[in-house]
Design a protein around this motif. Structure first.
Motif, mmCIF file in Angstrom:
data_model
loop_
_atom_site.group_PDB
_atom_site.id
_atom_site.type_symbol
_atom_site.label_atom_id
_atom_site.label_comp_id
_atom_site.label_asym_id
_atom_site.label_seq_id
_atom_site.Cartn_x
_atom_site.Cartn_y
_atom_site.Cartn_z
ATOM 1 N N LYS A 47 0.812 -1.574 -0.106
ATOM 2 C CA LYS A 47 0.020 0.336 -0.037
ATOM 3 C C LYS A 47 0.924 1.434 0.008
ATOM 4 C CE LYS A 47 -4.648 -1.888 2.733
ATOM 5 N NZ LYS A 47 -4.742 -2.316 3.968
ATOM 6 N N PRO A 48 0.604 1.858 -0.989
ATOM 7 C CA PRO A 48 1.185 3.392 -0.622
ATOM 8 C C PRO A 48 1.449 4.158 0.547
ATOM 9 C CG PRO A 48 -0.421 3.984 -2.018
ATOM 10 C CD PRO A 48 -0.865 2.661 -2.038
ATOM 11 N N LEU A 49 2.046 4.681 1.346
ATOM 12 C CA LEU A 49 2.186 5.171 2.408
ATOM 13 C C LEU A 49 1.438 6.637 1.949
ATOM 14 C CD1 LEU A 49 5.577 4.791 3.038
ATOM 15 C CD2 LEU A 49 4.211 3.648 3.658
ATOM 16 N N VAL A 50 0.867 7.094 3.162
ATOM 17 C CA VAL A 50 0.288 8.201 3.884
ATOM 18 C C VAL A 50 1.157 9.602 4.403
ATOM 19 C CG1 VAL A 50 -1.822 7.108 2.758
ATOM 20 C CG2 VAL A 50 -0.850 7.130 5.233
ATOM 21 N N GLU A 51 0.656 10.188 4.126
ATOM 22 C CA GLU A 51 1.107 11.668 5.175
ATOM 23 C C GLU A 51 0.081 11.752 6.505
ATOM 24 O OE1 GLU A 51 3.777 14.423 4.312
ATOM 25 O OE2 GLU A 51 4.073 13.895 2.223
ATOM 26 N N TRP A 52 1.254 12.282 7.404
ATOM 27 C CA TRP A 52 1.066 12.448 8.213
ATOM 28 C C TRP A 52 -0.309 13.174 8.201
ATOM 29 C CZ3 TRP A 52 3.091 10.581 13.477
ATOM 30 C CH2 TRP A 52 3.675 9.537 13.058
ATOM 31 N N SER A 53 -1.741 12.973 9.429
ATOM 32 C CA SER A 53 -2.376 14.464 9.256
ATOM 33 C C SER A 53 -2.562 15.741 9.749
ATOM 34 C CB SER A 53 -4.243 12.837 10.215
ATOM 35 O OG SER A 53 -3.545 13.723 11.396
ATOM 36 N N GLY A 124 0.921 3.053 8.469
ATOM 37 C CA GLY A 124 1.939 3.235 6.665
ATOM 38 C C GLY A 124 1.944 4.521 6.375
ATOM 39 N N LEU A 125 2.548 5.407 7.416
ATOM 40 C CA LEU A 125 2.666 6.806 7.183
ATOM 41 C C LEU A 125 4.220 7.254 7.034
ATOM 42 C CD1 LEU A 125 1.112 7.908 10.865
ATOM 43 C CD2 LEU A 125 0.287 8.195 8.511
ATOM 44 N N LYS A 126 4.576 7.619 6.063
ATOM 45 C CA LYS A 126 5.559 8.202 6.076
ATOM 46 C C LYS A 126 6.946 8.413 6.885
ATOM 47 C CE LYS A 126 4.299 9.952 0.881
ATOM 48 N NZ LYS A 126 4.317 11.163 0.155
ATOM 49 N N GLY A 127 7.839 8.145 6.823
ATOM 50 C CA GLY A 127 9.181 8.535 7.232
ATOM 51 C C GLY A 127 9.485 7.274 7.732
ATOM 52 N N ASN A 128 10.695 7.862 7.971
ATOM 53 C CA ASN A 128 11.843 6.396 8.243
ATOM 54 C C ASN A 128 12.581 5.909 9.542
ATOM 55 O OD1 ASN A 128 14.108 7.432 7.911
ATOM 56 N ND2 ASN A 128 13.928 7.907 5.707
ATOM 57 N N ASP A 129 13.297 4.984 10.231
ATOM 58 C CA ASP A 129 13.767 5.306 11.382
ATOM 59 C C ASP A 129 14.405 6.299 12.003
ATOM 60 O OD1 ASP A 129 11.880 2.675 10.913
ATOM 61 O OD2 ASP A 129 14.007 1.325 11.512
ATOM 62 N N CYS A 130 15.189 6.902 10.609
ATOM 63 C CA CYS A 130 16.380 7.418 11.054
ATOM 64 C C CYS A 130 15.541 8.797 11.365
ATOM 65 C CB CYS A 130 17.432 7.775 10.101
ATOM 66 S SG CYS A 130 18.659 8.468 9.993
ATOM 67 N N THR A 131 14.341 9.345 10.401
ATOM 68 C CA THR A 131 13.697 10.121 10.883
ATOM 69 C C THR A 131 12.984 10.924 12.462
ATOM 70 O OG1 THR A 131 12.085 10.052 9.470
ATOM 71 C CG2 THR A 131 13.932 11.158 7.967
ATOM 72 N N ASP A 132 12.767 9.585 12.721
ATOM 73 C CA ASP A 132 11.992 9.084 13.830
ATOM 74 C C ASP A 132 13.219 9.694 15.103
ATOM 75 O OD1 ASP A 132 9.950 8.306 12.247
ATOM 76 O OD2 ASP A 132 10.126 6.230 13.301
ATOM 77 N N CYS A 133 14.223 8.839 14.984
ATOM 78 C CA CYS A 133 14.485 9.263 16.024
ATOM 79 C C CYS A 133 15.653 11.046 15.719
ATOM 80 C CB CYS A 133 16.050 8.339 15.858
ATOM 81 S SG CYS A 133 16.104 6.910 15.935
ATOM 82 N N GLU A 150 -2.209 12.491 15.790
ATOM 83 C CA GLU A 150 -2.387 11.348 14.366
ATOM 84 C C GLU A 150 -3.485 10.426 14.715
ATOM 85 O OE1 GLU A 150 -2.467 9.783 10.663
ATOM 86 O OE2 GLU A 150 -1.153 11.649 11.242
ATOM 87 N N LEU A 151 -3.439 9.851 16.682
ATOM 88 C CA LEU A 151 -4.154 8.790 16.941
ATOM 89 C C LEU A 151 -5.532 9.404 16.707
ATOM 90 C CD1 LEU A 151 -1.647 7.209 19.323
ATOM 91 C CD2 LEU A 151 -2.655 6.471 16.807
ATOM 92 N N GLU A 152 -5.624 10.565 17.022
ATOM 93 C CA GLU A 152 -7.140 11.311 17.606
ATOM 94 C C GLU A 152 -8.089 11.470 16.117
ATOM 95 O OE1 GLU A 152 -7.779 13.787 21.359
ATOM 96 O OE2 GLU A 152 -6.401 15.211 19.427
ATOM 97 N N ASN A 153 -7.072 12.043 15.180
ATOM 98 C CA ASN A 153 -7.495 12.028 14.307
ATOM 99 C C ASN A 153 -8.043 11.278 13.431
ATOM 100 O OD1 ASN A 153 -7.554 15.087 14.057
ATOM 101 N ND2 ASN A 153 -5.398 14.624 12.716
ATOM 102 N N ARG A 154 -7.492 9.648 13.788
ATOM 103 C CA ARG A 154 -8.215 8.442 13.196
ATOM 104 C C ARG A 154 -9.378 7.540 14.171
ATOM 105 N NH1 ARG A 154 -4.823 5.856 9.960
ATOM 106 N NH2 ARG A 154 -2.832 7.563 9.005
ATOM 107 N N GLY A 155 -9.722 8.331 15.113
ATOM 108 C CA GLY A 155 -10.962 8.193 16.142
ATOM 109 C C GLY A 155 -10.472 7.647 17.219
#
Length: 172
Positions: A47-53, A124-133, A150-155
């Motif tokens: 599945k294509p990765l999606v942007e953060w809300s 399935g959010l965009k990013g990688n482990d390096c940017t997370d850190c 993000e979790l609030e926006n996901r309901g």
């Protein structure tokens, strides 16, 4: 069938008992033929990765949560971790561990960045482990607030936790 020697007990072992070793090979029933080109279908494309809300610096949308996160990030982290772990760890336990790590090594971001990675993989959010850190090390409060939003926006209702959300959804 096996015939026991005199003086030794006979074991009731059924004929063709499973031993873990192949006894015979029948190419007609095995489904394998050396020249066959029948292959399993390829796996579906990822599945294509999606942007953060929301953006990383959209903290102004909830100034109350931003202030709580600045003063006591263990609360926001605990709430986020409980939802990401699907209730296997409580908000209190996650927040306490975060606080302990902050007190011992002074850097809770080393723990919280793993949850950002876990969250990205789950949704399935965009990013990688390096940017997370990097995001957690440079701007811990903004990262935690973004994950919370993000979790609030996901309901998810972040105040009632994982089990409260599950209970609420089963009642509907």
């Amino acid at each position: 069938m096996y015939q026991p020697e005199e003086g030794k007990p006979a074991y009731n072992q059924p004929q063709g008992a499973a031993t873990g070793f192949p006894v015979s090979y029948n190419s007609a029933t095995s489904g394998y033929s050396g020249a066959s080109t029948d292959y399993a279908p390829p796996p579906p494309p990822p599945k294509p990765l999606v942007e953060w809300s929301t953006g990383l610096c959209d903290c102004c949308s909830d100034p109350g949560k931003s202030c709580i996160t600045l003063c006591c990030p263990c609360i926001t982290f605990g709430q986020v971790a409980e939802i990401i772990d699907k209730g296997s760890t409580s908000c209190g336990a996650s927040g306490a561990l975060y606080t302990l790590i902050c007190c011992v090594i002074g850097c809770g971001c080393l723990y919280s960045c793993f949850y950002r990675s876990k969250m990205r993989q789950q949704y399935g959010l965009k990013g990688n482990d390096c940017t997370d850190c990097l995001i957690h090390c440079c701007c811990e409060a903004c990262a935690l607030c973004q994950e919370y939003r993000e979790l609030e926006n996901r309901g998810f209702n972040m105040v009632i936790g994982w089990h409260g959300n599950v209970e609420q959804r089963t009642e509907e």
